[in-house]
Scaffold this active site. Structure first.
Site, mmCIF file in Angstrom:
data_model
loop_
_atom_site.group_PDB
_atom_site.id
_atom_site.type_symbol
_atom_site.label_atom_id
_atom_site.label_comp_id
_atom_site.label_asym_id
_atom_site.label_seq_id
_atom_site.Cartn_x
_atom_site.Cartn_y
_atom_site.Cartn_z
ATOM 1 N N ALA A 153 0.846 -1.323 -0.060
ATOM 2 C CA ALA A 153 -0.270 -0.042 0.075
ATOM 3 C C ALA A 153 0.836 1.335 -0.110
ATOM 4 O O ALA A 153 1.941 1.293 0.628
ATOM 5 C CB ALA A 153 -0.847 -0.073 1.304
ATOM 6 N N LYS A 154 0.476 2.172 -0.828
ATOM 7 C CA LYS A 154 1.163 3.576 -0.890
ATOM 8 C C LYS A 154 0.648 4.613 0.187
ATOM 9 O O LYS A 154 -0.509 5.137 -0.289
ATOM 10 C CB LYS A 154 1.219 3.888 -2.255
ATOM 11 N N ILE A 155 1.175 4.427 1.296
ATOM 12 C CA ILE A 155 0.505 5.131 2.465
ATOM 13 C C ILE A 155 1.408 6.415 2.769
ATOM 14 O O ILE A 155 2.439 6.309 2.782
ATOM 15 C CB ILE A 155 0.545 4.068 3.744
#
Ligand code: PMP
Length: 303
Positions: A153-155
């Site tokens: 995930a690109k958090i």
């Protein structure tokens, strides 16, 4: 006038502001994407690269933070194209969509906290040197372990790790930093995936190294196979393998294909941009700029 997409509509960029109590600002509870658009001078067209893949990844990232994006993939595509068109750029651009916990509320957690979606666009040229190659250091920071964050995930909050690594590289006068996974194998750059060329094959760390599942990474695996007949092996990579590589490069939406010619004091091969890296660059740029008709389906025209 510069336009952003904010709270459900297109607004002047200056109006797109969030309050200081916003959950995402306080706790890093946002997910985001970086999407490139390439200007083709001859065709007078701006092509957005692999937009759908980016929005699919954004949706997956959002699920991991319990953020519900209220737009369908088709609607997200339309917003991005409209945003690019309204800004009227006739140069390479970068589109940054974010889905974020927008509620102005103190307190941790995710469930039941309101969220929203916004996007902006900016002109974007070179992020790293792609012609003569870059020098990288090995960061003293390690990637955040698999057990500590949702995989892939690109958090935004996780980018503290990347920013620390990049800051260390800049401080030590390198162009970029390589991060190791917690167990010491090679993971990726601060904002790029990494490839080794060795013995006529490509080698790249697997997703289980907690790398971001890069869209450029997959694109290059496909192009290497299809255009150069080169196989890519996904396996653990140990640091000394970088020093002994025939060629080395970083790849990502921002970085595109950035050859690495030094890893700290270790010169990679003869210290020049490798032949395969150069070929991949040529193939990649002709595809993303809409010059190779075979890959036109990767591109969404703006105008
Ligand atoms: N790793 C990290 C940590 C990144 O931030 C990025 C950029 N999104 C990448 C790899 C490359 O991913 P992509 O090719 O999808 O841009």
């Amino acid at each position: 006038m510069k336009t952003a997409f904010f709270k459900g509509k297109f607004v002047p960029f200056k109006q797109a502001k969030i309050g200081i109590m916003t959950h995402a600002f306080n706790y890093g509870t946002a997910v985001f994407e970086g999407i490139r658009g390439y200007w083709n001078k001859n065709k007078k067209q701006l092509y957005i690269l692999k937009m759908r893949e980016h929005f699919e990844r954004l949706e997956r990232s959002a699920i991991s933070l319990d953020i519900k994006i209220k737009y369908s993939l088709e609607e997200l595509d339309d917003i991005a194209v409209e945003l690019a068109r309204r800004n009227g750029y006739k140069e390479d651009i970068y589109i940054r969509p974010l889905a974020y916990k927008s509620e102005e509320k103190i307190g941790l957690g995710l469930t039941g906290i309101k969220d929203d979606f916004c996007a902006f666009v900016a002109p974007f040229g070179l992020y790293l040197d792609i012609s003569k190659g870059i020098r990288v250091c090995v960061s003293s920071w390690r990637r955040i372990p698999l057990e500590s964050l949702p995989l892939g995930a690109k958090i935004t909050g996780a980018y503290v790790n990347s920013s620390l690594a990049k800051a260390e590289a800049v401080e030590k006068k390198y162009d970029e930093a390589i991060l190791l996974a917690p167990k010491g194998t090679v993971a990726e750059g601060s904002g790029e995936n990494i490839f080794i060329v060795k013995g006529g094959k490509l080698i790249t760390p697997p997703l289980t190294e907690i790398i971001l599942p890069g869209i450029t990474r997959l694109t290059l695996i496909e192009l290497a196979e299809e255009e150069l007949g080169l196989e890519t092996i996904e396996r653990h990579v140990n640091l000394p393998e970088l020093y002994e590589a025939d060629e080395l490069f970083l790849c990502g939406t921002g970085a595109q294909i950035s050859p690495v010619v030094y890893v700290e004091k270790h010169k990679i091969a003869d210290g020049k941009v490798g032949k395969i890296t150069k070929k991949l660059q040529q193939i990649y740029f002709s595809a993303v700029k809409g010059e190779n008709l075979k890959y036109l389906s990767w591109l969404t025209p703006v105008y």
